[in-house]
Design a protein around this motif. Sequence first.
Motif, PDB file in Angstrom:
ATOM      1  N   PRO A   1       0.936  -1.347   0.002  1.00 18.06           N
ATOM      2  CA  PRO A   1       0.166  -0.133   0.175  1.00 18.06           C
ATOM      3  C   PRO A   1       0.879   1.932   0.481  1.00 18.06           C
ATOM      4  O   PRO A   1       1.910   1.343   0.357  1.00 18.06           O
ATOM      5  N   ILE A   2       0.433   2.422  -0.464  1.00 21.50           N
ATOM      6  CA  ILE A   2       1.032   3.701   0.122  1.00 21.50           C
ATOM      7  C   ILE A   2       0.780   3.792   1.017  1.00 21.50           C
ATOM      8  O   ILE A   2      -0.089   3.951   1.790  1.00 21.50           O
ATOM      9  N   PRO A   3       1.938   4.546   1.410  1.00 17.84           N
ATOM     10  CA  PRO A   3       1.597   4.832   3.315  1.00 17.84           C
ATOM     11  C   PRO A   3       0.994   6.259   3.631  1.00 17.84           C
ATOM     12  O   PRO A   3       0.956   6.903   2.464  1.00 17.84           O
ATOM     13  N   LYS A   4       0.331   6.010   4.526  1.00 17.20           N
ATOM     14  CA  LYS A   4      -0.576   7.242   4.829  1.00 17.20           C
ATOM     15  C   LYS A   4      -0.191   8.264   5.448  1.00 17.20           C
ATOM     16  O   LYS A   4      -0.530   9.734   5.029  1.00 17.20           O
ATOM     17  N   LYS A   5       1.019   8.137   5.599  1.00 22.99           N
ATOM     18  CA  LYS A   5       2.094   9.714   6.285  1.00 22.99           C
ATOM     19  C   LYS A   5       2.865  10.184   5.477  1.00 22.99           C
ATOM     20  O   LYS A   5       3.045  11.088   4.977  1.00 22.99           O
ATOM     21  N   LYS A   6       2.823   9.499   4.162  1.00 24.35           N
ATOM     22  CA  LYS A   6       3.822   9.876   2.982  1.00 24.35           C
ATOM     23  C   LYS A   6       3.368  10.468   1.692  1.00 24.35           C
ATOM     24  O   LYS A   6       3.214  11.420   1.471  1.00 24.35           O
ATOM     25  N   PHE A   7       1.926  10.271   1.144  1.00 23.76           N
ATOM     26  CA  PHE A   7       0.830  11.064   0.546  1.00 23.76           C
ATOM     27  C   PHE A   7      -0.333  11.507   1.468  1.00 23.76           C
ATOM     28  O   PHE A   7      -0.900  10.720   1.335  1.00 23.76           O
ATOM     29  N   GLU A   8      -1.430  12.844   0.639  1.00 23.98           N
ATOM     30  CA  GLU A   8      -2.546  13.074   0.801  1.00 23.98           C
ATOM     31  C   GLU A   8      -3.651  11.682   0.214  1.00 23.98           C
ATOM     32  O   GLU A   8      -2.695  11.878  -0.929  1.00 23.98           O
TER      33      GLU A   8
END
Length: 107
Positions: free
Chosen positions: A70-77
């Motif tokens: 998954p795309i990290p939640k903290k990295k991108f909106e």
Amino acid sequence: MAHLTPQELKGEERFFSIPAINLHFNKKGAFYNGGVTAFAAIIGKLTNLWVFLGLFLILNIIAYPLAHIPIPKKKFEGGGVGLDIYLLRKYKYKRNSKKIYIRRRGY
């Protein structure tokens, strides 16, 4: 007694694992990796064993992260979605001549 799976993790249950190399497959991973394995087998039947082995390795190395990372939640909106969904959305925005803005979250 089995525990209930949270709603946001539906489809993320492990179907099977390969403990020797620490690989775990969920429903989407089994579908992606099974599909590219079938594709490699068909092409391998038409050509030879070496083409099958090469396609099998390359396509499975590409398909596994698409299904599981998954795309990290903290990295991108808008993070927290799978890599395949993120890349599909990015392609759709690009195809429709819209710009996709991905900005870092401010800390």
